[in-house]
Write an enzyme that holds these catalytic residues in place. Structure first.
Site: not given
Ligand code: IMP
Ligand code: MG
Length: 185
Positions: A42-43, A98-99, A102, A151, A158, A164
């Site tokens: 969902k990001g 993509e958000d 990582d 983070f 989220d 979000r």
């Protein structure tokens, strides 16, 4: 600022500038090339909604959902496609949105998957990149901002499905690392 956010890492104004810059680069590169923009749910929803409106080209959109099994704020290497694209990928140019990248596990898996399924080309645009955290080599084609090993939440991202809706990207102040069976998007 939200009470659980210790600092704003990317302000709303800065996000606007980043989105405009990325949109211009993408417009230039895909000027004479058909493509499908594929958001990873969902990001990516907030970023994709803003980015697509700044790209003055004709393109279709689609979505995928990938889960990366792990616990708390760590992903494991085991990526699973929960929802695949609705278009046939064969011969198509795919631009994944993509958000944040990582470990690189998710994008590494998805790009290989799409190439194996016959995509003509696969590129990745990400709002944030944490290259210091890579577990597998992965280099996105378009990066909004390289960020340190923190983070982050907001603008689609989220922690435990919250935050979000924040309009900026912020650092989460206290992370309670809880066991979770899987991390989705
Ligand atoms: P990967 O480790 O590169 O496979 O990233 C997996 C997914 O974890 C990303 O698509 C994000 O949805 C999520 N993620 C990684 N780092 C962060 C973060 O700092 N905040 C929120 N989500 C994150
Ligand atoms: Mg994601």
């Amino acid at each position: 600022m939200h009470k659980n956010v210790s600092s704003v890492l990317i302000s709303e104004d800065k996000i606007k500038n980043i989105v405009n810059t990325l949109a211009k680069q993408i417009e230039k590169d895909y000027n004479d090339k058909e493509f499908i923009m594929v958001g990873l749910l969902k990001g990516s929803i907030t970023f994709m909604a803003d980015l697509m409106r700044k790209i003055d080209l004709d393109f279709k959109i689609d979505f995928m959902v990938a889960s990366s099994y792990g616990s708390g704020t760590e992903s494991s290497g085991k990526v699973k496609i929960v929802k695949d694209m609705s278009y046939d990928v064969r011969g198509r140019n795919i631009l994944i949105v993509e958000d944040i990248i990582d470990s690189g596990n998710t994008l590494n898996f998805i790009c290989n998957y799409l190439v194996t399924r016959g995509a003509e080309s696969v590129r990745v645009v990400t709002l944030c990149d944490k290259p210091s955290r890579r577990k597998v080599p992965f280099t996105p084609d378009y990066v909004g901002q390289v960020i340190p090993d923190e983070f982050i939440v907001g603008y689609g991202m989220d922690y435990d499905e919250l935050y979000r809706n924040l309009p900026y990207v912020g650092v989460l102040s206290t992370i309670k690392i809880e066991k979770r069976s899987d991390m989705i998007g």
